[in-house]
Design a protein around this motif. Structure first.
Motif, PDB file in Angstrom:
ATOM      1  N   GLY A 206      51.615  12.464  74.320  1.00 12.28           N
ATOM      2  CA  GLY A 206      51.725  11.753  75.445  1.00 12.28           C
ATOM      3  C   GLY A 206      53.358  12.156  76.374  1.00 12.28           C
ATOM      4  N   ARG A 207      53.883  11.379  76.919  1.00 14.80           N
ATOM      5  CA  ARG A 207      54.531  11.934  77.994  1.00 14.80           C
ATOM      6  C   ARG A 207      56.332  11.479  77.967  1.00 14.80           C
ATOM      7  N   ALA A 208      56.543  11.093  76.173  1.00 18.04           N
ATOM      8  CA  ALA A 208      57.032  10.557  75.630  1.00 18.04           C
ATOM      9  C   ALA A 208      57.115  10.233  74.521  1.00 18.04           C
ATOM     10  N   ASP A 209      57.725  10.147  73.242  1.00 17.02           N
ATOM     11  CA  ASP A 209      57.497  10.088  72.316  1.00 17.02           C
ATOM     12  C   ASP A 209      56.311  10.065  71.563  1.00 17.02           C
ATOM     13  N   ALA A 210      56.441  11.501  71.601  1.00 19.88           N
ATOM     14  CA  ALA A 210      54.957  11.841  70.971  1.00 19.88           C
ATOM     15  C   ALA A 210      55.167  13.251  70.383  1.00 19.88           C
ATOM     16  N   ASP A 211      54.300  14.111  69.430  1.00 21.60           N
ATOM     17  CA  ASP A 211      55.035  14.568  68.952  1.00 21.60           C
ATOM     18  C   ASP A 211      54.086  15.977  69.467  1.00 21.60           C
ATOM     19  N   ILE A 212      53.108  15.628  71.061  1.00 21.09           N
ATOM     20  CA  ILE A 212      52.743  16.963  71.921  1.00 21.09           C
ATOM     21  C   ILE A 212      53.030  16.072  73.424  1.00 21.09           C
TER      22      ILE A 212
END
Length: 286
Positions: A206-212
Motif C-alpha cells: 500500500g501507500r502507507a502502513d504496509a510491508d511493501i
C-alpha cells in the motif's frame, strides 16, 4: 425467463496470440489462428457439441454432458498437435446455464472462462465435480491440481488437469505437490526484496502502513494483501483502482476487491497496469 438447463460449457483460447503476430507477421498469424479455431469447431461439432460464439482468439461451446466435452477437448489438442499448431488452452465446467438470445449466462460460464484463463497453452482444465461425472475411462486421464478462486465466488473451486497424451507427467506432478509446502514467492519492489512462504505467510502492499510501500497516488493506503495458504499464493485486492498481473507467458489478469491466485513469474501493477514502473513489482515462485 427460460429455466436453467444442465449443460457443460467449454472455453478455448489461443495463448499469447499477440506474440504470434509479432513472430510470424499479421497475415501468417491470422491464417494460423483461423486454422486453429476452425479445427476446434470441427471437433466440437463431431462430438455433438455446439459452437455458441467466437471469443476473438477462441470459442465458447456447449455440450449435453461432461464426457462429450472432455473427450472433445482431448481430441482438439491431439488434432492441433498433428497440424503443428500450438497455444490453445481449454477450460471445461458443467452445471445449470441460461441460454438467452443465442448466448450463455450464469456461474457455470464464469467458472469455465476462469479455468480457460488459468490453463497454459496445450492444457485442459476442469473442475473436480465435472470430471467426476464422466465414465471411469475418461476419469483415468484426470490429474489432481489445487483450489483456485473464481471472480464473484467466495469459495475457491477445485481444479483438475485432463491429460490428452500419455507420459510420466503424473509422477512428476506428485513430486512437485509433495514439495509445494516448501515453495516461496519472491517479490522485487524497487531496491527491496520480500519473500512470502512458510516463514512469513502474509505481506501487505500500500501507500502507507504496509510491508511493501509504493508512494504513488494511484495506490490505495491499504491496497492489497498477498497470502500463502494451502500451498498457494493468493492476492486479495482491497483498493479503489485495482491490481494488474502480467505473467511471463504474456497472459494478463486484473482484480478489484477480489482474490486471485499468483503462479509462476511476472509483474504486478498496483493501481496502474504493469507497464507503469512506479507502481510495478516483479514476482517469481521458487
Amino acid at each position: 425467463m427460460v429455466a436453467p438447463a444442465e449443460r457443460t460449457v467449454m472455453f478455448l483460447d489461443m495463448r499469447d496470440s499477440t506474440r504470434l503476430y509479432e513472430a510470424i507477421g499479421d497475415v501468417a498469424a491470422e491464417h494460423t489462428l483461423r486454422r486453429a479455431v476452425n479445427l476446434c469447431a470441427r471437433q466440437i461439432q463431431a462430438a455433438r457439441g455446439a459452437v455458441v460464439r467466437s471469443t476473438g482468439d477462441g470459442l465458447l461451446a456447449v455440450f449435453d454432458d461432461a464426457a462429450a466435452a472432455l473427450a472433445a477437448a482431448q481430441q482438439i489438442q491431439i488434432e492441433l498437435l498433428k497440424h503443428k499448431i500450438e497455444g490453445i488452452a481449454i477450460g471445461v465446467h458443467g452445471g445449470p446455464i441460461l441460454a438467452v438470445k443465442g448466448d450463455l449466462y450464469g456461474d457455470v460460464v464464469n467458472v469455465a472462462a476462469r479455468l480457460c484463463s488459468l490453463a497454459l497453452a496445450g492444457e485442459i482444465l476442469s473442475t473436480t465435480d465435472t470430471a467426476k461425472s464422466v465414465p471411469a475411462a475418461v476419469y483415468a486421464d484426470v490429474q489432481d491440481m489445487d483450489n483456485f478462486f473464481v471472480k464473484g465466488r467466495r469459495e475457491p473451486v477445485h481444479v483438475v488437469k485432463v491429460r490428452w497424451k500419455r507420459s510420466n507427467e503424473e509422477t512428476a506432478y506428485h513430486r512437485l505437490e509433495e514439495q509445494a509446502a516448501l515453495q516461496s514467492l519472491r517479490i522485487e519492489a524497487g531496491s527491496g526484496s520480500y519473500v512470502v512462504g512458510s516463514q512469513k505467510v502474509e505481506l501487505t502492499v500500500g501507500r502507507a502502513d504496509a510491508d511493501i510501500l509504493i508512494p504513488d497516488r494511484m495506490v490505495s493506503r491499504r491496497h492489497a494483501v498477498i497470502r500463502y495458504t494451502s500451498r498457494r499464493f493468493v492476492l486479495t485486492d482491497q483498493s479503489l483502482n485495482g491490481t494488474f498481473i502480467r505473467y511471463e507467458t504474456g497472459q494478463e489478469v486484473s482484480a478489484r476487491r477480489e482474490s486471485i491466485d499468483i503462479v509462476g513469474a511476472g509483474a504486478i501493477g498496483f493501481g496502474n497496469p504493469t507497464e507503469v514502473p512506479e507502481t510495478r513489482v516483479l514476482f517469481r515462485s521458487t
